[in-house]
Write a protein that holds these residues in place. Structure first.
Motif, short mmCIF file in Angstrom:
data_model
loop_
_atom_site.label_atom_id
_atom_site.label_comp_id
_atom_site.label_asym_id
_atom_site.label_seq_id
_atom_site.Cartn_x
_atom_site.Cartn_y
_atom_site.Cartn_z
N ARG A 144 -19.10 -29.14 -16.13
CA ARG A 144 -19.51 -30.10 -15.11
C ARG A 144 -20.86 -29.72 -14.50
O ARG A 144 -21.65 -30.59 -14.16
CB ARG A 144 -18.44 -30.21 -14.02
CG ARG A 144 -17.28 -31.07 -14.52
CD ARG A 144 -16.29 -31.32 -13.44
NE ARG A 144 -15.25 -30.30 -13.43
CZ ARG A 144 -14.34 -30.19 -12.49
NH1 ARG A 144 -14.37 -31.02 -11.47
NH2 ARG A 144 -13.43 -29.26 -12.56
N ARG A 174 -8.66 -34.18 -20.14
CA ARG A 174 -9.01 -34.46 -18.75
C ARG A 174 -10.51 -34.72 -18.59
O ARG A 174 -10.94 -35.62 -17.89
CB ARG A 174 -8.56 -33.31 -17.86
CG ARG A 174 -7.38 -33.69 -17.05
CD ARG A 174 -7.05 -32.81 -15.85
NE ARG A 174 -7.97 -31.80 -15.46
CZ ARG A 174 -7.67 -30.49 -15.45
NH1 ARG A 174 -6.52 -30.07 -15.87
NH2 ARG A 174 -8.55 -29.61 -15.02
N GLU A 178 -12.84 -37.88 -17.22
CA GLU A 178 -13.80 -37.64 -16.15
C GLU A 178 -15.22 -37.99 -16.58
O GLU A 178 -15.98 -38.60 -15.84
CB GLU A 178 -13.72 -36.17 -15.73
CG GLU A 178 -14.28 -35.92 -14.37
CD GLU A 178 -13.83 -34.59 -13.83
OE1 GLU A 178 -14.65 -33.89 -13.24
OE2 GLU A 178 -12.65 -34.24 -14.04
N GLU A 181 -15.68 -41.64 -16.62
CA GLU A 181 -15.70 -42.17 -15.26
C GLU A 181 -17.06 -41.90 -14.60
O GLU A 181 -17.65 -42.79 -13.97
CB GLU A 181 -14.55 -41.53 -14.46
CG GLU A 181 -14.25 -42.16 -13.14
CD GLU A 181 -15.02 -41.50 -12.02
OE1 GLU A 181 -15.32 -42.21 -11.06
OE2 GLU A 181 -15.32 -40.30 -12.11
#
Lengths: 363, 272
Positions: A144, A174, A178, A181
């Motif tokens: 991230r 997951r 993410e 999104e």
């Protein structure tokens, strides 16, 4: 040029010695879309990405980012963000400095750097992690940070080089959700490279299936799954049976195909071979087939070879002699009792969605 | 039960073996360090009575004082120049393909093959030609040549361990090649550069064979001064100065280990 195109490749060719990694590829990436370059390793997808980034220069053809022709422009003067397979976080900087790096290189004022880095950290849900060191973070968190570092500079296009492949399976699922999104929320044009067709299907607006340096098919995931344009795409996307057969007859809007002893009818629109007598491949999804008694008319014959219990469904492997192993998939638990291993079985199914492609007689 | 005893015996044998190796490695240094404290003016072992007067003698001996200063001057110049030159060459050899690359590598590694004696003699002849035989320049130049292969090795290993995606990531973020060098490569290579510099410094400070040829009365370094001393006197001053030498080098290594980690400095571990 139309201003809704974020990246354009125009008949781009790249050779390494005698190997042509990318061959006359043309591709337009629309503004805001999530486009996946999907293919097996060595197909040229990473080379394509590096051509967009500028880490490689094409032997022929032109590369455009936005309106600008960047074919000869070095990477640091191009407008893109990139996430690498191993994240490539700078080990001598903390999370804040990693994300701020691109802004500092762009000489963004200090106060603005502070607020933009914090905003980027919030976007990837790592608010308050600025002072951490990269090696103190988990794989998903590093991922991230790498994403935040790439989007904080607000580039025209985001390049993702197999960014999920280093994560374990659960985390990968997951991060997929993410990633999609975040991409939608930020609205950033994204080119994503992967060899994982599942990832490609679930993330992409469009998929470019690549093999041997060429785009085999460029379409929505749904199209690529339902209407593959050639046998490579058909066998690469989704689980599918590839059964050798022969085209017998073309009549009206149907074609007849000989599969072993069985005669099977497939809509003509689903058949890419034209002459009667041609050897063909019949592509059938495992969930389409069902087991029936072996004396059923026009059933493909075989012997149950194995049951593979998968929880949500059961996969049955059928040994069909010269036709190879055929897989079928069912949700019906009773199948295992009714069709024990070793039983003779016939296979039928609604072949309206099956595909027929020409087969080299060599295959 | 008997297998337990056998296992324990094997274990003790192993330990004894390791201890034997350690003793063997450190024995000369330990003997010298003990001999340095001999009260008598002879180099004997073990001493019958102890004193620190030879340390006082070593530290106050004018030739040693001058030799120490000279050695430090030569060391600082030689190791710094060697790191700059060695890092540049290592970078070029790692990154670029060019004609004569193999030849260049061979030449840079040649001091490992050519006897130091020959190198010293060669530079002495050359220096005499250009009338530099009395200055520090020729000493520094000789030392640079001698330590260059070690520096290059050190830097080369850290370059190999440098993840090229780091550079690409920086470039993708808008860093020009110069900025990539300053902001990414240099900080990441720093342990390797420092290790190379330290390696060079220790080698230069200890160098004797080639140095003997190229130093004069004014530029004589500590090892040469020690050699000249032994030719005239045989007393424990030699052992005392050796002990100081060992302690200084060990201190340097400890400091380096504290700040950077010795493994990293000597490029034993992977950089990442």
């Amino acid at each position: 040029m139309a201003d809704d195109i974020a990246v354009r490749l125009d008949r781009v060719t790249k050779r390494f010695g005698s190997v042509t990694a990318v061959s006359e590829v043309s591709l337009q990436v629309r503004r805001g879309e999530f486009l996946t370059l999907l293919g097996p390793s060595g197909c040229g997808k990473t080379t394509l990405l590096n051509l967009v980034a500028g880490f490689l220069e094409p032997d022929q053809g032109e590369v455009y980012i936005g309106e600008t022709r960047v074919t000869q422009v070095p990477p640091f003067q191009r407008d893109f963000g990139m996430v690498f397979q191993n994240y490539a976080l700078f080990p001598h900087m903390d999370v804040f400095e990693n994300i701020a790096f691109g802004l500092r290189m762009r000489k963004v004022p200090k106060g603005e750097i502070q607020s933009r880095v914090e905003e980027a950290l919030d976007i990837v849900r790592l608010g308050g992690y600025g002072a951490r060191h990269a090696r103190e973070l988990s794989g998903g968190q590093q991922q991230r940070v790498a994403l935040a570092r790439a989007i904080v500079i607000r580039p025209q296009v985001l390049l993702l080089d197999e960014p999920l492949s280093a994560l374990d399976k659960n985390l990968r699922a997951r991060m997929q959700v993410e990633l999609k999104e975040i991409q939608r929320r930020v609205g950033i044009t994204t080119i994503f490279v992967t060899h994982d067709q599942g990832e490609a299907l679930s993330l992409s607006d469009r998929i470019a299936v690549i093999s041997e340096g060429k785009i085999q098919q460029l379409s929505s995931p749904d199209e690529a799954y339902r209407n593959p344009e050639n046998s490579f795409v058909a066998s690469f996307i989704g689980d599918i049976n590839r059964i050798p057969a022969r085209l017998v007859e073309v009549s009206g809007d149907e074609v007849a195909i000989a599969v072993g002893e069985a005669r099977i009818r497939v809509p003509k629109a689903r058949c890419h071979a034209s002459r009667a007598g041609d050897p063909v491949w019949l592509f059938v999804r495992p969930e389409v087939l069902e087991p029936v008694p072996e004396d059923t008319e026009n059933a493909i014959l075989g012997t149950i070879y194995a049951h593979v219990y998968q929880g949500a469904h059961i996969e049955i492997h059928v040994e069909a002699g010269a036709l190879g192993t055929i897989h079928l998939r069912t949700r019906d638990d009773g199948v295992m009792a009714r069709w024990p291993v070793g039983a003779r079985v016939g296979l039928v199914g609604d072949l309206g969605g099956a595909m027929v492609f020409p087969r080299d007689s060599r295959d | 039960m008997s297998s337990g005893i056998r296992w324990r015996m094997a274990r003790w044998l192993g330990i004894a073996f390791v201890v034997a190796i350690l003793v063997y490695l450190t024995l000369p240094a330990v003997v010298v360090m003990i001999a340095a404290f001999n009260e008598k003016a002879i180099l004997s072992f073990p001493p019958e009575s102890y004193s620190v007067k030879w340390f006082v003698n070593a530290v106050t001996y004018p030739d040693f004082q001058k030799g120490f200063v000279n050695a430090v001057i030569v060391m600082l110049w030689a190791s710094t120049i060697a790191v700059v030159v060695g890092a540049t060459f290592a970078f070029a050899v790692d990154r670029f393909r060019f004609r004569g690359k193999a030849l260049l590598e061979a030449i840079l590694m040649s001091p490992l093959v050519v006897p130091k004696f020959t190198i010293g003699l060669g530079f002495l002849i050359l220096a005499a030609q250009v009338d530099m035989s009395r200055g520090f320049t020729v000493v520094v130049v000789t030392h640079v040549v001698l330590v260059l292969p070690f520096v290059m090795r050190c830097v080369y290993v850290s370059l190999r361990n440098l993840d090229r995606d780091m550079e690409r990531a920086a470039e993708a973020l808008g860093a020009s090649p110069l900025m990539v060098l300053i902001k990414i490569d240099l900080p990441l290579l720093l342990p390797g550069l420092f290790g190379g510099w330290m390696f060079a410094a220790i080698l230069s400070f200890n160098e004797f064979t080639a140095t003997l040829f190229v130093t004069g009365a004014r530029t004589e370094t500590l090892p040469v001064a020690m050699y000249n001393y032994v030719r005239e006197f045989v007393d424990p001053t030699m052992a005392a100065i050796s002990t100081i030498f060992i302690v200084l080098t060990a201190l340097l290594l400890i400091v380096a280990d504290r700040f950077l980690g010795l493994g990293k400095v000597l490029a034993i571990e992977e950089g990442r």
